[in-house]
Write a protein that holds these residues in place. Sequence first.
Motif, PDB file in Angstrom:
ATOM      1  N   TYR A   1      44.686  44.211  38.778  1.00  0.00           N
ATOM      2  CA  TYR A   1      43.893  44.056  37.559  1.00  0.00           C
ATOM      3  C   TYR A   1      44.156  42.675  36.975  1.00  0.00           C
ATOM      4  O   TYR A   1      45.304  42.308  36.722  1.00  0.00           O
ATOM      5  CB  TYR A   1      44.249  45.125  36.526  1.00  0.00           C
ATOM      6  N   THR A   2      43.086  41.931  36.811  1.00  0.00           N
ATOM      7  CA  THR A   2      43.173  40.638  36.153  1.00  0.00           C
ATOM      8  C   THR A   2      42.986  40.835  34.653  1.00  0.00           C
ATOM      9  O   THR A   2      42.058  41.532  34.222  1.00  0.00           O
ATOM     10  CB  THR A   2      42.085  39.685  36.690  1.00  0.00           C
ATOM     11  N   LEU A   3      43.878  40.234  33.879  1.00  0.00           N
ATOM     12  CA  LEU A   3      43.756  40.290  32.425  1.00  0.00           C
ATOM     13  C   LEU A   3      42.986  39.057  31.982  1.00  0.00           C
ATOM     14  O   LEU A   3      43.491  37.938  32.018  1.00  0.00           O
ATOM     15  CB  LEU A   3      45.136  40.332  31.770  1.00  0.00           C
ATOM     16  N   ASP A   4      41.749  39.266  31.601  1.00  0.00           N
ATOM     17  CA  ASP A   4      40.873  38.146  31.279  1.00  0.00           C
ATOM     18  C   ASP A   4      40.047  38.491  30.043  1.00  0.00           C
ATOM     19  O   ASP A   4      39.418  39.554  29.978  1.00  0.00           O
ATOM     20  CB  ASP A   4      39.945  37.848  32.465  1.00  0.00           C
TER      21      ASP A   4
ATOM     22  N   THR B   1      40.164  43.747  40.370  1.00  0.00           N
ATOM     23  CA  THR B   1      39.772  42.556  41.125  1.00  0.00           C
ATOM     24  C   THR B   1      40.239  42.676  42.571  1.00  0.00           C
ATOM     25  O   THR B   1      41.377  43.064  42.829  1.00  0.00           O
ATOM     26  CB  THR B   1      40.390  41.287  40.493  1.00  0.00           C
ATOM     27  N   ASP B   2      39.362  42.337  43.508  1.00  0.00           N
ATOM     28  CA  ASP B   2      39.768  42.259  44.908  1.00  0.00           C
ATOM     29  C   ASP B   2      40.737  41.098  45.110  1.00  0.00           C
ATOM     30  O   ASP B   2      40.627  40.061  44.433  1.00  0.00           O
ATOM     31  CB  ASP B   2      38.550  42.056  45.813  1.00  0.00           C
ATOM     32  N   TYR B   3      41.632  41.257  46.043  1.00  0.00           N
ATOM     33  CA  TYR B   3      42.665  40.247  46.278  1.00  0.00           C
ATOM     34  C   TYR B   3      42.072  38.858  46.466  1.00  0.00           C
ATOM     35  O   TYR B   3      42.526  37.882  45.848  1.00  0.00           O
ATOM     36  CB  TYR B   3      43.497  40.643  47.499  1.00  0.00           C
ATOM     37  N   GLN B   4      41.063  38.752  47.320  1.00  0.00           N
ATOM     38  CA  GLN B   4      40.492  37.443  47.624  1.00  0.00           C
ATOM     39  C   GLN B   4      39.805  36.793  46.424  1.00  0.00           C
ATOM     40  O   GLN B   4      39.556  35.586  46.422  1.00  0.00           O
ATOM     41  CB  GLN B   4      39.489  37.561  48.783  1.00  0.00           C
ATOM     42  N   GLU B   5      39.500  37.591  45.393  1.00  0.00           N
ATOM     43  CA  GLU B   5      38.803  37.072  44.221  1.00  0.00           C
ATOM     44  C   GLU B   5      39.750  36.730  43.073  1.00  0.00           C
ATOM     45  O   GLU B   5      39.302  36.208  42.044  1.00  0.00           O
ATOM     46  CB  GLU B   5      37.765  38.087  43.738  1.00  0.00           C
ATOM     47  N   VAL B   6      41.036  37.011  43.227  1.00  0.00           N
ATOM     48  CA  VAL B   6      41.994  36.682  42.163  1.00  0.00           C
ATOM     49  C   VAL B   6      42.134  35.167  42.066  1.00  0.00           C
ATOM     50  O   VAL B   6      42.313  34.473  43.072  1.00  0.00           O
ATOM     51  CB  VAL B   6      43.362  37.325  42.450  1.00  0.00           C
TER      52      VAL B   6
END
Length: 250
Positions: free
Chosen positions: A215-218, A225-230
Motif C-alpha cells: 500500500y502506497t501512502l499518497d 499498488t503493484d510492485y512494479q508501479e511503486v
Amino acid sequence: MEIEDTHYPFNLPLIKNFREFAFENPVTILVGENGTGKSTFLEAVAANCGSILIGGEPIDTDPALAPARELGQRLKLAWSVRTKNGFFFRANDFINYSRKLAEIKAESRKAYLDIKERDPFSLEVLPYARTLHDLRQLYGEGLEVRSHGESFLDLFQARFRPDGLYILDEPEAPLSPIKQLSLISLILEMVKENGQFIIATHSPILMAIPGADIYTLDQGEFIKTDYQEVEHVRLTKDFLDDPQRFLRHL
C-alpha cells in the motif's frame, strides 16, 4: 473512526481521512515518503494491540509513543485470531537493546565470578548462570560482538516465534542488500508458521516479499499498488539503469 482533532497525529492527512483498513495477507507493506504517516500508523496499531517493544517492555513505557497511544485508543481492531506473540520493532530501538543486553551479561558474569570466588559451592550463582546460559542460547557470544547488520538478523532469528504479529518499522536500516534477502527468508519461514507482518519500508528489496500486499501512502490515502508501479521501485530501477541521468542535475 471519526477524527476531528487538529493536533498531532490527528492532523496528518492519512489519519484525518482514515476510516478502515483490512490486513488481508500475512505480509502487508506500507510505502510512503517521510512524513506521510506510515510510522505513526504502525505505532498506533502496535499500541492498540498491546505489542511489546523489542526489549520486552510494554509499549506504554515509551513517552515518545504517547501520541501514537492516543491515536491507538481511537482505533477499533477486529481479529480473526488474536495472538500475544510478536513485538513492535523500530530500528533505533535496537542499539539501546543491544547495550542493555551487554550490560546484563557483564553484570551477571561479574556476580557469578564474585560468588564463585567467595564460595565455589554456593547456590547463589544459579540465577546468574541461568541468565548467561539463556543469553548465549539466544544470541551466541552476544549482539555487541557482531556487525550491526549481522546482529539485527541474529535478533530477528532469536525472537521470531510461530503465530506472532510482527510490526516492523524500517527494519532494513542497517542491512546490506544480501542481508535484506536473509531477512526475507526469515519472514517467509515465519509466514509458514502463521506469522503476520506489517512492515513500513523504503526498501524495494523488502517490497518484493512474495505474496505481500503493498500500500502506497499518497495524498492521505492507502492505495494498493503493484510492485512494479511503486515509485521507490521505479525510481531505483531508473537510477541503476542510468545513474548519470540523475546525478548530473545535482
